[in-house]
Scaffold this active site. Sequence first.
Site, PDB file in Angstrom:
ATOM      1  N   GLY A 151     -59.163  13.799  83.932  1.00 19.83           N
ATOM      2  CA  GLY A 151     -58.294  14.457  84.659  1.00 19.83           C
ATOM      3  C   GLY A 151     -57.768  15.681  83.921  1.00 19.83           C
ATOM      4  N   THR A 152     -58.456  16.258  82.829  1.00 17.45           N
ATOM      5  CA  THR A 152     -58.109  17.605  82.462  1.00 17.45           C
ATOM      6  C   THR A 152     -58.766  18.675  83.032  1.00 17.45           C
ATOM      7  OG1 THR A 152     -59.833  17.085  80.866  1.00 17.45           O
ATOM      8  CG2 THR A 152     -57.651  16.679  79.973  1.00 17.45           C
ATOM      9  N   GLY A 153     -59.748  18.553  84.143  1.00 15.59           N
ATOM     10  CA  GLY A 153     -60.310  19.521  85.054  1.00 15.59           C
ATOM     11  C   GLY A 153     -61.655  19.962  84.549  1.00 15.59           C
ATOM     12  N   LYS A 154     -62.334  18.913  84.002  1.00 18.56           N
ATOM     13  CA  LYS A 154     -63.783  19.265  83.729  1.00 18.56           C
ATOM     14  C   LYS A 154     -64.505  19.551  84.931  1.00 18.56           C
ATOM     15  CE  LYS A 154     -64.136  15.234  81.537  1.00 18.56           C
ATOM     16  NZ  LYS A 154     -62.665  14.831  81.816  1.00 18.56           N
ATOM     17  N   THR A 155     -64.488  18.641  86.052  1.00 13.41           N
ATOM     18  CA  THR A 155     -65.328  18.681  87.505  1.00 13.41           C
ATOM     19  C   THR A 155     -64.820  19.953  87.835  1.00 13.41           C
ATOM     20  OG1 THR A 155     -64.983  16.299  87.481  1.00 13.41           O
ATOM     21  CG2 THR A 155     -65.905  17.398  89.409  1.00 13.41           C
ATOM     22  N   GLU A 167     -45.291  15.089  62.846  1.00 13.81           N
ATOM     23  CA  GLU A 167     -46.354  16.255  62.783  1.00 13.81           C
ATOM     24  C   GLU A 167     -45.624  17.268  61.958  1.00 13.81           C
ATOM     25  OE1 GLU A 167     -49.361  15.611  63.359  1.00 13.81           O
ATOM     26  OE2 GLU A 167     -48.908  13.541  64.461  1.00 13.81           O
ATOM     27  N   HIS A 174     -46.194  16.764  58.264  1.00 15.72           N
ATOM     28  CA  HIS A 174     -47.657  17.046  57.814  1.00 15.72           C
ATOM     29  C   HIS A 174     -47.684  18.843  57.787  1.00 15.72           C
ATOM     30  CE1 HIS A 174     -49.369  13.218  58.112  1.00 15.72           C
ATOM     31  NE2 HIS A 174     -48.988  13.068  59.416  1.00 15.72           N
ATOM     32  N   ASP A 181     -52.378   7.568  58.536  1.00 15.46           N
ATOM     33  CA  ASP A 181     -51.846   8.156  57.243  1.00 15.46           C
ATOM     34  C   ASP A 181     -52.156   7.599  55.975  1.00 15.46           C
ATOM     35  OD1 ASP A 181     -51.747  10.264  59.226  1.00 15.46           O
ATOM     36  OD2 ASP A 181     -49.425  10.006  59.262  1.00 15.46           O
TER      37      ASP A 181
END
Length: 625
Positions: free
Chosen positions: A220-224, A440, A443, A515
């Site tokens: 669903g990240t828009g590769k197609t 995060e 880190h 971690d």
Amino acid sequence: MSDQNNNKKPEKDSKGNSGFDLNNNNKFALFFLLALIVMFFVLFLANDNNDVMEIPYSTFLNYLENEQVTAVKIIDNKTVQGTMRGTSGQSTVFETAIPYFDDFLMKKLRENNVIIEGAERSTSAAAIFIQIIPWVIGFAFIWFMLRQMQGGGNKAFSFGKSKAKRYTQSDKHITFDDVAGQAEAKYELQEVVDFLKNPEKFQKLGARVPKGVLLVGMPGTGKTLLAKAAAGEAGVNFFHMSGSDFVEMFVGVGASRVRDLFEQGRKNAPCILFIDELDAVGRTRGAGYGGGHDEREQTLNQMLVEMDGFDTKDGVILLAATNRPDVLDPALLRPGRFDRQVVVDMPDNNERKAILEIHAQKVQLEDDVDLERIARATPGTSGADLANLVNEAALFAGRQGRDKVSGQNFEEARDKLLLGVARKSRLISPEEKEATAYHEAGHALLHYHLDDADPLHKVTVIPHGQALGLAISLPEKDSYSKRKGWLKARIIIAMGGYVAEKLKYGETTTGTKNDIEQATGLARKMVMEWGMSEALGFISFGSEDEPIFLGKEISQHKDYSEDTAMRIDNEITNIMRECLDVTEKILIENREQLTIIAEALIEEETLDDDRIRVLLDLPPAVRNY
Ligand code: ADP
Ligand code: MG
Ligand code: ZN
């Protein structure tokens, strides 16, 4: 085709397919067409009296008495078909069954001046066709199966055709403007676009253009979308096929489809061939479940052969997409194949807003809709989720009879999406996001207070695979041997998430598991393999390829005494305690900085080194790379 010979696995069925195949194909197609025409006729005739109103006989008699019936046709003494005038003057065709032999029907009809047409046999052409059709289909099926058995494998007629969906340039033009964000991916693909637009220029320069580009990213990240946009930008043909389309139960079909796809590509150059879900065919060979992955291996082999066989000179570029690059056969990623990988990331705040804007263009928005706020309220969602969100909001508006989509509709749609997506454990609650941000930030901040640490590259609270967030260091130079100081810095950085959570909430989450494993693993190796402990010194324990994350208890290769085991454990504990002290000291002393980074992460979701330096009032980085 001559490139058959390169095939690693000789295929029995790879010879002389074209002429023979085509013939059969044509015959079969003709036959099928005939059957279709017949079927069409039948349906047509059967549908003929679609708008006939069926009424009970008594109703018919009522109509007759009211002088509404104008004409009738009596069929086989069983059915009366006729026209009647309704109360408002429109005429309707009706039909009714005669329940008994009505002696008076004729008389009544005559009395009411109804036009009576002669009888007609009901066995119409339609009825005959209906009786014949099962036979036709049956014969066609048997004939087809027989041919199939004779042909076997490769000669499975149209099965061997590639099924590729073709989009020509005249189709709806998708361009990079339709893709929000993804600047890096667009930049990488621009090169491919430039080449396809003007191949001669590149050839004259002797430039080597990537043959295959692999788009890697979560669903669903828009590769197609990106692949289509690249074709749209270049104005070339686009052939779209999904990896799973290659996989069929007949052996050899997949390989034949691969051949056909590339054949089509060459014929229609310049063009883009796009293989979606490459992992369906491209999984590491010999790693299938159970036996019988022969077919998939053959398909993959054929793909490798075809990729080697074609040249970018042909003006064909191969794009593929996957969300599992880790399972791909390494052969696919070698130079000359998919030698370029483009990462398609999950969108951050701003990109989510841009995606919403693109999709909101298609709907009418009320003034109270604040796309920026919606973007902030949907962390962890993909482009596809957001497109879906806009659509759902429009549906809610439609159901409520509005002509514009309101902010409330978006709220409703988000709640619905939240349920759906939460089930897939993706959309993150604000509390979870805050916890991840502090983790995060812990880190990230340590990178700025440890001399021996690599610089920070970026830190993000956008989920990547299983991880809720990431803090990525940037090694200044490639080096394979590491100093003790560097290793300790790694351990301290790994502890940062845990300590930050503890400082903020007084307790920690399960998000610290990796971690802790990483830190413990490093400390153990320092003691047992790298001789970095003062107390034990220059000595190696345990076997080389011992999985470092298995505890001592499980390990089989214990080549030291109980006493030594205790000293090892002591040393590991010492290193860990020492590092934990440093971590706590740094984070407690710099709590405000921790808060600044965490709050910025909640707002901006991704921070790079430059941004953090601005936030913390640090001088810009001096980079020697
Ligand atoms: P993938 O192939 O990575 O699974 P798709 O390309 O099929 O994802 O995306 C599905 C839909 O989501 C697209 O058709 C588009 O409507 C929407 N979408 C995803 N990413 C974006 C983006 N960056 N910009 C605009 N729309 C997007
Ligand atoms: Mg896709
Ligand atoms: Zn962590």
